[in-house]
Scaffold this active site. Structure first.
Site, mmCIF file in Angstrom:
data_model
loop_
_atom_site.group_PDB
_atom_site.id
_atom_site.type_symbol
_atom_site.label_atom_id
_atom_site.label_comp_id
_atom_site.label_asym_id
_atom_site.label_seq_id
_atom_site.Cartn_x
_atom_site.Cartn_y
_atom_site.Cartn_z
ATOM 1 N N ASP A 183 -66.869 -70.713 41.039
ATOM 2 C CA ASP A 183 -65.561 -70.199 41.662
ATOM 3 C C ASP A 183 -65.321 -68.913 41.114
ATOM 4 O OD1 ASP A 183 -64.733 -72.052 43.403
ATOM 5 O OD2 ASP A 183 -63.143 -72.851 41.896
ATOM 6 N N HIS A 211 -57.476 -70.760 36.901
ATOM 7 C CA HIS A 211 -59.035 -71.152 36.474
ATOM 8 C C HIS A 211 -60.048 -70.383 37.075
ATOM 9 C CE1 HIS A 211 -58.523 -73.127 40.403
ATOM 10 N NE2 HIS A 211 -59.833 -73.393 40.593
ATOM 11 N N LYS A 265 -68.129 -67.628 45.034
ATOM 12 C CA LYS A 265 -67.240 -67.988 46.154
ATOM 13 C C LYS A 265 -65.756 -68.121 45.421
ATOM 14 C CE LYS A 265 -67.331 -73.035 44.960
ATOM 15 N NZ LYS A 265 -66.101 -73.418 44.860
ATOM 16 N N ASP A 295 -70.467 -74.963 40.609
ATOM 17 C CA ASP A 295 -69.438 -74.643 39.698
ATOM 18 C C ASP A 295 -69.629 -75.347 38.488
ATOM 19 O OD1 ASP A 295 -68.840 -73.572 42.079
ATOM 20 O OD2 ASP A 295 -66.809 -74.711 42.457
ATOM 21 N N HIS A 311 -55.076 -65.597 43.379
ATOM 22 C CA HIS A 311 -55.737 -66.576 44.473
ATOM 23 C C HIS A 311 -54.521 -67.549 44.699
ATOM 24 C CE1 HIS A 311 -58.379 -69.707 45.832
ATOM 25 N NE2 HIS A 311 -58.738 -68.804 46.245
ATOM 26 N N HIS A 370 -62.414 -66.517 41.229
ATOM 27 C CA HIS A 370 -61.147 -66.095 41.687
ATOM 28 C C HIS A 370 -60.545 -64.849 41.264
ATOM 29 C CE1 HIS A 370 -61.300 -70.037 43.696
ATOM 30 N NE2 HIS A 370 -60.775 -70.805 42.478
ATOM 31 N N CYS A 391 -65.156 -79.834 45.060
ATOM 32 C CA CYS A 391 -66.318 -78.861 45.782
ATOM 33 C C CYS A 391 -67.700 -79.477 45.798
ATOM 34 C CB CYS A 391 -66.373 -77.501 44.293
ATOM 35 S SG CYS A 391 -64.948 -76.806 44.427
#
Length: 232
Positions: free
Chosen positions: A49, A94, A119, A11, A55, A51, A169
């Site tokens: 990430d 984010h 992810k 990330d 989310h 999203h 993470c």
């Protein structure tokens, strides 16, 4: 034993460096990350990430008054088993798909990356780990990234993890890698924490060690073993 190491850069995105969820000094790890990317790892992976706007980790998607970023928490249920729950901190919006904040930072040497894993695309579950959502009874297959399968198909034996953030993470990815059967290491100089103090970085070091994950240095013997692959 064979030695086929993978590098997983977690990330390393704009929102975690300069955006809505910036990790203190997060951008400063770029030279270390790029140094590692130039070493002869058998597989080099970047995660993102990724999203949707709705989310579950976004504080704005929860009712007042318990929707304050960083300070509010939410109990999330396994979509396939409501008896299994996970308590997560709520965050600012984010790394939303299609926004500048989701992009990997330009200092990140992407030409040396073999695969990008996205992810956190299932709006129903938090997903700190680059492998799975934090549920095991059963695993939420709809949220799985396929990273474990990719590593196994590539014959990987060892995983070296860097990126952002150490206490979320990176930690979860490293612990899942260890639990998947890979010898796993976190390179200290290649990560930063949301909380660099004892409740963040300090607590995370203990959790990693308890899980069997080794904390190593960029100039240590473990990285020297990767460098030696260039001579083989």
């Amino acid at each position: 034993m064979s030695f086929r190491p993978a590098l997983i850069v977690v990330d390393f995105q704009e929102d975690f460096c300069s955006g809505s969820l910036a990790v203190p000094e997060g951008r400063t790890i770029a030279p270390i990350v790029n140094l590692l990317l130039n070493l002869p790892f058998s597989l080099k992976i970047a995660t993102k990430d990724f999203h949707p706007q709705d989310h579950i980790s976004f504080a704005t998607n929860h009712p007042v008054p318990n929707n304050v970023p960083f300070t509010s928490f939410e109990t999330i249920k396994n979509p396939n088993n409501p008896n299994e729950t996970f308590v997560t901190r709520l965050w600012p919006v984010h790394c939303v798909q299609g926004t500048p904040g989701v992009e990997l930072i330009p200092e990140f040497d992407l030409k040396n990356v073999d695969k990008i894993i996205e992810k956190g695309m299932d709006s129903r579950v938090e997903m700190y780990s680059a492998f799975e959502a934090p549920f095991r009874d059963p695993i939420v297959k709809e949220a799985s990234s396929g990273l474990g399968q990719l590593l196994r198909e590539s014959g990987i034996t060892d995983c070296f993890v860097v990126g952002l953030a150490m206490d979320y993470c990176v930690k979860s990815t490293a612990i899942d890698a260890q639990n998947e059967g890979f010898r796993t290491y976190v390179v200290r100089e290649g990560t930063k924490a949301v909380d660099p103090g004892p409740e963040g970085w300090g607590k995370t070091e203990k959790e990693l060690k308890e899980a069997g994950v080794q904390l190593v240095n960029v100039d240590g013997a473990e990285i020297d073993k990767v460098k030696a692959l260039a001579q083989m």
